[in-house]
Design a protein around this motif. Sequence first.
Motif, mmCIF file in Angstrom:
data_model
loop_
_atom_site.group_PDB
_atom_site.id
_atom_site.type_symbol
_atom_site.label_atom_id
_atom_site.label_comp_id
_atom_site.label_asym_id
_atom_site.label_seq_id
_atom_site.Cartn_x
_atom_site.Cartn_y
_atom_site.Cartn_z
ATOM 1 N N ASP A 218 0.848 -1.187 0.000
ATOM 2 C CA ASP A 218 0.000 0.000 0.000
ATOM 3 C C ASP A 218 0.890 1.246 0.000
ATOM 4 O O ASP A 218 1.492 1.584 1.017
ATOM 5 N N PHE A 219 0.969 1.923 -1.148
ATOM 6 C CA PHE A 219 1.841 3.088 -1.264
ATOM 7 C C PHE A 219 1.294 4.309 -0.528
ATOM 8 O O PHE A 219 1.978 5.305 -0.392
ATOM 9 N N LYS A 220 0.046 4.232 -0.047
ATOM 10 C CA LYS A 220 -0.523 5.344 0.735
ATOM 11 C C LYS A 220 -0.177 5.216 2.217
ATOM 12 O O LYS A 220 -0.358 6.156 2.971
ATOM 13 N N ASP A 221 0.303 4.056 2.617
ATOM 14 C CA ASP A 221 0.702 3.829 4.008
ATOM 15 C C ASP A 221 1.914 4.714 4.324
ATOM 16 O O ASP A 221 2.917 4.680 3.611
ATOM 17 N N PRO A 222 1.850 5.529 5.391
ATOM 18 C CA PRO A 222 2.971 6.423 5.721
ATOM 19 C C PRO A 222 4.287 5.678 5.958
ATOM 20 O O PRO A 222 5.354 6.179 5.611
ATOM 21 N N LEU A 223 4.223 4.496 6.529
ATOM 22 C CA LEU A 223 5.444 3.726 6.768
ATOM 23 C C LEU A 223 6.079 3.283 5.451
ATOM 24 O O LEU A 223 7.296 3.344 5.282
ATOM 25 N N VAL A 224 5.258 2.879 4.488
ATOM 26 C CA VAL A 224 5.771 2.476 3.169
ATOM 27 C C VAL A 224 6.382 3.685 2.464
ATOM 28 O O VAL A 224 7.447 3.578 1.848
ATOM 29 N N LYS A 225 5.730 4.850 2.590
ATOM 30 C CA LYS A 225 6.277 6.066 1.976
ATOM 31 C C LYS A 225 7.634 6.413 2.567
ATOM 32 O O LYS A 225 8.581 6.725 1.839
ATOM 33 N N LYS A 226 7.767 6.341 3.890
ATOM 34 C CA LYS A 226 9.055 6.626 4.529
ATOM 35 C C LYS A 226 10.120 5.637 4.065
ATOM 36 O O LYS A 226 11.265 6.012 3.809
ATOM 37 N N PHE A 227 9.737 4.375 3.970
ATOM 38 C CA PHE A 227 10.674 3.354 3.507
ATOM 39 C C PHE A 227 11.137 3.660 2.087
ATOM 40 O O PHE A 227 12.330 3.581 1.778
ATOM 41 N N LEU A 228 10.223 4.021 1.210
ATOM 42 C CA LEU A 228 10.586 4.324 -0.177
ATOM 43 C C LEU A 228 11.482 5.563 -0.264
ATOM 44 O O LEU A 228 12.437 5.585 -1.036
ATOM 45 N N TYR A 229 11.180 6.591 0.521
ATOM 46 C CA TYR A 229 12.033 7.797 0.534
ATOM 47 C C TYR A 229 13.441 7.444 1.011
ATOM 48 O O TYR A 229 14.423 7.944 0.467
ATOM 49 N N LEU A 230 13.532 6.597 2.020
ATOM 50 C CA LEU A 230 14.840 6.185 2.529
ATOM 51 C C LEU A 230 15.617 5.409 1.460
ATOM 52 O O LEU A 230 16.804 5.655 1.236
ATOM 53 N N ILE A 231 14.945 4.501 0.775
ATOM 54 C CA ILE A 231 15.600 3.714 -0.282
ATOM 55 C C ILE A 231 16.062 4.630 -1.411
ATOM 56 O O ILE A 231 17.183 4.505 -1.919
ATOM 57 N N ILE A 232 15.220 5.576 -1.826
ATOM 58 C CA ILE A 232 15.594 6.499 -2.905
ATOM 59 C C ILE A 232 16.796 7.355 -2.488
ATOM 60 O O ILE A 232 17.732 7.555 -3.276
ATOM 61 N N ALA A 233 16.787 7.836 -1.244
ATOM 62 C CA ALA A 233 17.927 8.633 -0.755
ATOM 63 C C ALA A 233 19.203 7.798 -0.762
ATOM 64 O O ALA A 233 20.272 8.274 -1.167
ATOM 65 N N MET A 234 19.107 6.549 -0.340
ATOM 66 C CA MET A 234 20.287 5.678 -0.312
ATOM 67 C C MET A 234 20.795 5.393 -1.719
ATOM 68 O O MET A 234 22.003 5.324 -1.953
ATOM 69 N N ILE A 235 19.877 5.239 -2.680
ATOM 70 C CA ILE A 235 20.291 5.006 -4.073
ATOM 71 C C ILE A 235 21.035 6.230 -4.603
ATOM 72 O O ILE A 235 22.082 6.110 -5.237
ATOM 73 N N ILE A 236 20.508 7.421 -4.319
ATOM 74 C CA ILE A 236 21.143 8.650 -4.817
ATOM 75 C C ILE A 236 22.509 8.869 -4.163
ATOM 76 O O ILE A 236 23.451 9.316 -4.813
ATOM 77 N N LEU A 237 22.628 8.513 -2.893
ATOM 78 C CA LEU A 237 23.869 8.748 -2.160
ATOM 79 C C LEU A 237 24.911 7.645 -2.335
ATOM 80 O O LEU A 237 26.067 7.830 -1.944
#
Length: 112
Positions: free
Chosen positions: A2-21
């Motif tokens: 569920d991409f509307k779940d706040p926990l899933v959103k935080k997880f995805l933001y963390l993964i995207i930040a780690m990919i960029i860094l």
Amino acid sequence: MDFKDPLVKKFLYLIIAMIILCPLGILLVWNYGDAWGEWDVNDVAEKVHANIQGMEELSGIWSYAILPDYDIPGWDDPVRASIGYIISAIVGVALCLGAFYGLTKIVYSNRT
């Protein structure tokens, strides 16, 4: 998922930040040799001052890497190597998420 779940959103933001860094690890040591832990067998033997023949025999056991050294072969300058690292990270995350999705489908299909 569920991409509307706040926990899933935080997880995805963390993964995207780690990919960029992720290229920071290679860029910070670009002119100073290999990143810590990314040594070849000869470098390890030199650092531990020991004969590691067994490790040398095992070092060639896996030669089917999709992206060897987390990079696109031939992309040797810092900018393209960074892009190669990001591509490698995206492929790795996609494979992990695909495995996670497949396992959850198997587990939940057995429960019904």
